[in-house]
Design a protein around this motif. Structure first.
Motif, PDB file in Angstrom:
ATOM      1  N   GLY A  36      10.027  11.897  -7.409  1.00 28.65           N
ATOM      2  CA  GLY A  36       8.959  12.061  -6.440  1.00 28.65           C
ATOM      3  C   GLY A  36       7.740  11.211  -6.696  1.00 28.65           C
ATOM      4  O   GLY A  36       6.749  11.322  -6.001  1.00 28.65           O
ATOM      5  N   ARG A  37       7.754  10.341  -7.712  1.00 31.30           N
ATOM      6  CA  ARG A  37       6.592   9.514  -8.013  1.00 31.30           C
ATOM      7  C   ARG A  37       6.965   8.052  -7.915  1.00 31.30           C
ATOM      8  O   ARG A  37       8.077   7.649  -8.265  1.00 31.30           O
ATOM      9  N   ASP A  38       6.029   7.228  -7.467  1.00 31.83           N
ATOM     10  CA  ASP A  38       6.250   5.797  -7.411  1.00 31.83           C
ATOM     11  C   ASP A  38       5.979   5.206  -8.790  1.00 31.83           C
ATOM     12  O   ASP A  38       4.894   5.353  -9.349  1.00 31.83           O
ATOM     13  N   VAL A  39       6.982   4.524  -9.345  1.00 31.20           N
ATOM     14  CA  VAL A  39       6.862   3.945 -10.670  1.00 31.20           C
ATOM     15  C   VAL A  39       7.054   2.441 -10.556  1.00 31.20           C
ATOM     16  O   VAL A  39       8.063   1.990 -10.017  1.00 31.20           O
ATOM     17  N   PRO A  40       6.121   1.621 -10.996  1.00 26.59           N
ATOM     18  CA  PRO A  40       6.273   0.179 -10.873  1.00 26.59           C
ATOM     19  C   PRO A  40       7.378  -0.337 -11.781  1.00 26.59           C
ATOM     20  O   PRO A  40       7.546   0.121 -12.908  1.00 26.59           O
ATOM     21  N   CYS A  41       8.124  -1.299 -11.260  1.00 26.27           N
ATOM     22  CA  CYS A  41       9.189  -1.914 -12.038  1.00 26.27           C
ATOM     23  C   CYS A  41       8.847  -3.377 -12.221  1.00 26.27           C
ATOM     24  O   CYS A  41       8.777  -4.117 -11.249  1.00 26.27           O
ATOM     25  N   ARG A  42       8.607  -3.817 -13.428  1.00 24.10           N
ATOM     26  CA  ARG A  42       8.123  -5.166 -13.682  1.00 24.10           C
ATOM     27  C   ARG A  42       9.099  -5.886 -14.606  1.00 24.10           C
ATOM     28  O   ARG A  42       9.478  -5.381 -15.658  1.00 24.10           O
ATOM     29  N   HIS A  56      19.573  17.530  -9.815  1.00 20.14           N
ATOM     30  CA  HIS A  56      19.159  16.650 -10.906  1.00 20.14           C
ATOM     31  C   HIS A  56      18.043  15.702 -10.486  1.00 20.14           C
ATOM     32  O   HIS A  56      18.101  15.113  -9.410  1.00 20.14           O
ATOM     33  N   PRO A  57      17.025  15.524 -11.325  1.00 14.72           N
ATOM     34  CA  PRO A  57      15.906  14.633 -10.983  1.00 14.72           C
ATOM     35  C   PRO A  57      16.261  13.170 -11.182  1.00 14.72           C
ATOM     36  O   PRO A  57      15.670  12.479 -12.009  1.00 14.72           O
ATOM     37  N   ALA A  58      17.250  12.699 -10.445  1.00 17.33           N
ATOM     38  CA  ALA A  58      17.686  11.308 -10.584  1.00 17.33           C
ATOM     39  C   ALA A  58      16.770  10.384  -9.783  1.00 17.33           C
ATOM     40  O   ALA A  58      16.119  10.806  -8.828  1.00 17.33           O
ATOM     41  N   PRO A  59      16.708   9.108 -10.152  1.00 16.84           N
ATOM     42  CA  PRO A  59      15.928   8.159  -9.351  1.00 16.84           C
ATOM     43  C   PRO A  59      16.447   8.086  -7.922  1.00 16.84           C
ATOM     44  O   PRO A  59      17.645   8.130  -7.684  1.00 16.84           O
ATOM     45  N   ARG A  60      15.549   7.994  -6.973  1.00 16.29           N
ATOM     46  CA  ARG A  60      15.903   7.806  -5.570  1.00 16.29           C
ATOM     47  C   ARG A  60      15.702   6.346  -5.204  1.00 16.29           C
ATOM     48  O   ARG A  60      14.867   5.650  -5.799  1.00 16.29           O
ATOM     49  N   PRO A  61      16.446   5.844  -4.239  1.00 13.31           N
ATOM     50  CA  PRO A  61      16.303   4.419  -3.883  1.00 13.31           C
ATOM     51  C   PRO A  61      14.928   4.115  -3.308  1.00 13.31           C
ATOM     52  O   PRO A  61      14.375   4.887  -2.528  1.00 13.31           O
ATOM     53  N   ALA A  62      14.385   2.956  -3.699  1.00  6.51           N
ATOM     54  CA  ALA A  62      13.093   2.525  -3.175  1.00  6.51           C
ATOM     55  C   ALA A  62      13.257   1.715  -1.894  1.00  6.51           C
ATOM     56  O   ALA A  62      12.419   1.767  -1.009  1.00  6.51           O
ATOM     57  N   ALA A 113      12.229  19.044  -1.944  1.00 11.39           N
ATOM     58  CA  ALA A 113      11.344  18.481  -0.917  1.00 11.39           C
ATOM     59  C   ALA A 113       9.962  19.105  -0.995  1.00 11.39           C
ATOM     60  O   ALA A 113       8.939  18.415  -0.869  1.00 11.39           O
ATOM     61  N   TRP A 114       9.895  20.414  -1.199  1.00  9.33           N
ATOM     62  CA  TRP A 114       8.609  21.104  -1.306  1.00  9.33           C
ATOM     63  C   TRP A 114       7.855  20.655  -2.562  1.00  9.33           C
ATOM     64  O   TRP A 114       6.640  20.484  -2.536  1.00  9.33           O
ATOM     65  N   HIS A 115       8.573  20.458  -3.637  1.00  4.96           N
ATOM     66  CA  HIS A 115       7.951  20.093  -4.910  1.00  4.96           C
ATOM     67  C   HIS A 115       7.430  18.651  -4.892  1.00  4.96           C
ATOM     68  O   HIS A 115       6.341  18.371  -5.378  1.00  4.96           O
ATOM     69  N   SER A 116       8.211  17.733  -4.328  1.00  5.52           N
ATOM     70  CA  SER A 116       7.834  16.312  -4.380  1.00  5.52           C
ATOM     71  C   SER A 116       6.970  15.883  -3.195  1.00  5.52           C
ATOM     72  O   SER A 116       6.086  15.042  -3.328  1.00  5.52           O
ATOM     73  N   ARG A 117       7.258  16.476  -2.019  1.00  4.13           N
ATOM     74  CA  ARG A 117       6.539  16.156  -0.783  1.00  4.13           C
ATOM     75  C   ARG A 117       6.561  14.656  -0.469  1.00  4.13           C
ATOM     76  O   ARG A 117       5.620  14.122   0.109  1.00  4.13           O
ATOM     77  N   THR A 118       7.634  13.984  -0.829  1.00  2.00           N
ATOM     78  CA  THR A 118       7.800  12.585  -0.437  1.00  2.00           C
ATOM     79  C   THR A 118       8.572  12.523   0.872  1.00  2.00           C
ATOM     80  O   THR A 118       9.366  13.426   1.181  1.00  2.00           O
ATOM     81  N   ARG A 119       8.353  11.474   1.626  1.00  2.00           N
ATOM     82  CA  ARG A 119       9.023  11.354   2.922  1.00  2.00           C
ATOM     83  C   ARG A 119      10.536  11.363   2.770  1.00  2.00           C
ATOM     84  O   ARG A 119      11.255  12.012   3.552  1.00  2.00           O
ATOM     85  N   PHE A 120      11.041  10.657   1.755  1.00  2.00           N
ATOM     86  CA  PHE A 120      12.489  10.593   1.566  1.00  2.00           C
ATOM     87  C   PHE A 120      13.079  11.975   1.305  1.00  2.00           C
ATOM     88  O   PHE A 120      14.075  12.363   1.922  1.00  2.00           O
TER      89      PHE A 120
END
Length: 472
Positions: A12-18, A192-198, A231-238
């Motif tokens: 549910g958080r945006d994490v930069p990938c560099r 499971h708190p797996a990464p979601r596609p960006a 969805a309630w916990h993260s409140r992200t559009r996805f």
């Protein structure tokens, strides 16, 4: 050096990938730390491209090759299995694309029916082969998303486990049974708190796959509360869109289950109290080589069911607190090798069947393996001890039943033997049961009848005592 970054949605958080992030070099003599740094750098690099279409295609291609090589009998002599023919092919001949919305055994089967509808562009005698290859491609994509709960390397372990674990070819590559794997993907996606596609394309693909999976079995009804909580916990559009799609699919399945008149696939199955059923199912996971009295079945089945619940809860808490590492990858590969060896030994290399049980055990067995690998990779002795006890308890299940040798019916030959203007019943697997036969009728030019012509011809000339799910 330029900066290249891609946003990843992780829990549910945006994490930069560099890509230009410096990697700490190990100090002399500190090989362990250096290995860990390189491992995490490799994971970070892959996360930037893991939902790119090219990555998905590459994984699906490699997985398809390995799965096909491990179960070549299904590809060298393709055949139809149970509902593949008398349900999905016959309904497709009757209603075409409209068969997507025809329930069977109380719920919708959209993905299998979609596979059969796409496969119908091929000649009738070639359709078993077409269904096998289409299902294989979708299975490979499903395994990729099943692997989303792990690091990039563990996707390899997921593919290895399903490639090597002993199971019959008819289970892995028939539209009828694909929902056991998509249901497993739904369960892992929900808990499971797996990464979601960006990337938008990755998000659309994942939501589409999840929606089709939810409309192809009753599993979304069970996983929906977890989806809503995420969805309630993260409140992200996805996550909100994903939960909404699952809610719509679950409501559709509940409506069909409660409102539509249907006959179960096996109407003679006894409906008893829930506890004995759960106990019997738990015993089936661990093998039924021991003769239990009814009271012992309930007692030990309940104990095993409670142990499984404790296992899943413990591993879920461990999932949420730890990042996946190489230890869990090694445990997954070890399980793949163990189950492959057990299946080969008990069948003398002639056949492969899912561990100690039937196709109904795919989801719980796979979840057990995931949980065991998670707990065994823990550094806490209590969790490792729990996993070791349950792993030892599973051993009888690996040798509990001898796989049934599969005798593929010669579908293409039988279809070609039906003359123009003729009709016939063609056997599927399992053989010697006419309710699983497929009724085929041809017009005077030798083409298969469809639509109302097919329905009327079947009503007049079908000699089966009954079709699956119908009283006659």
């Amino acid at each position: 050096m330029g900066v290249t970054s891609v946003a990843l949605v992780v829990m549910g958080r945006d994490v930069p990938c560099r890509f230009d992030r410096p990697v700490a070099q190990p100090m002399e003599g500190d090989l362990h730390r250096g290995g860990q740094e390189r491992w995490h750098a490799a994971i970070q690099t892959f996360e930037c491209i893991e939902f790119h279409p090219a990555t998905l295609v590459a994984y699906a291609a490699a997985t398809s090759v390995s799965l096909a090589a491990a179960n070549w009998q299904k590809f060298s002599a393709p055949y139809l299995v149970a509902e593949d023919g008398p349900i999905f092919i016959e309904d497709n001949l009757s209603y075409g694309i409209g068969s997507l919305f025809v329930p069977y055994a109380g719920y919708l089967h959209m993905l299998p029916r979609l596979i059969v509808w796409v496969g119908s562009i091929f000649p009738l005698e070639s359709q078993p082969a077409a269904l096998v290859w289409i299902t294989l491609g979708l299975l490979s994509v499903t395994l990729y998303f099943i692997g989303a709960w792990t690091s990039w390397a563990e996707r390899i372990a997921v593919a290895a486990f399903f490639t090597l674990a002993p199971m019959g070819g008819y289970l892995m590559y028939s539209p009828t049974n694909l929902h056991w794997f998509t249901g497993l993907a739904l369960a892992l996606l929900a808990v499971h708190p797996a990464p979601r596609p960006a990337r938008l394309s990755g998000q659309v693909l994942l939501i589409l796959m999840a929606t089709l999976a939810a409309l192809s079995g009753p599993f979304a009804i069970i996983t929906l509360p977890a989806m809503i909580w995420r969805a309630w916990h993260s409140r992200t559009r996805f996550e909100i869109i994903l939960a909404l799609s699952q809610a719509i699919a679950a409501i559709a399945q509940i409506s069909v289950l409660t409102l539509a008149a249907h006959q179960p696939a096996a109407p003679d199955i006894a409906r008893g109290p829930l506890l004995p059923w759960v106990a019997d199912f738990a015993l089936g996971l661990f093998g039924k080589s021991v003769i239990w009295s009814p009271g012992q079945e309930v007692l030990w089945g309940t104990v095993l069911a409670g142990g499984l619940l404790l296992l899943f809860i413990s591993s879920l808490f461990f999932w949420r607190g730890e990042q996946p590492g190489r230890t869990r990858l090694l445990w997954m590969l070890a399980f793949a090798a163990l189950f492959a060896a057990a299946g080969w030994a008990r069948s003398s290399g002639t056949s492969r069947s899912w561990l100690g049980g039937e196709r109904y055990y795919v989801i719980p067995y796979a979840l057990i393996v995931v949980a065991l690998a998670t707990l065994l990779s823990s550094r806490q002795r209590l969790q490792q001890g729990l996993a070791a006890v349950l792993l030892a308890s599973m051993m009888p299940g690996l040798c509990a039943t001898a796989p049934t040798a599969i005798r593929p019916p010669h579908w293409s030959t039988k279809v070609q033997e039906i003359p123009p203007g003729g009709h016939g019943l063609i056997e599927t697997y399992p053989p010697d049961d006419d309710q699983w036969s497929v009724f085929i009728a041809k017009d005077d030019e030798g083409k298969a009848l469809t639509g109302s012509e097919y329905l009327s011809t079947r009503a007049r000339l079908d000699t089966r005592t009954k079709r699956p799910g119908e009283a006659k």
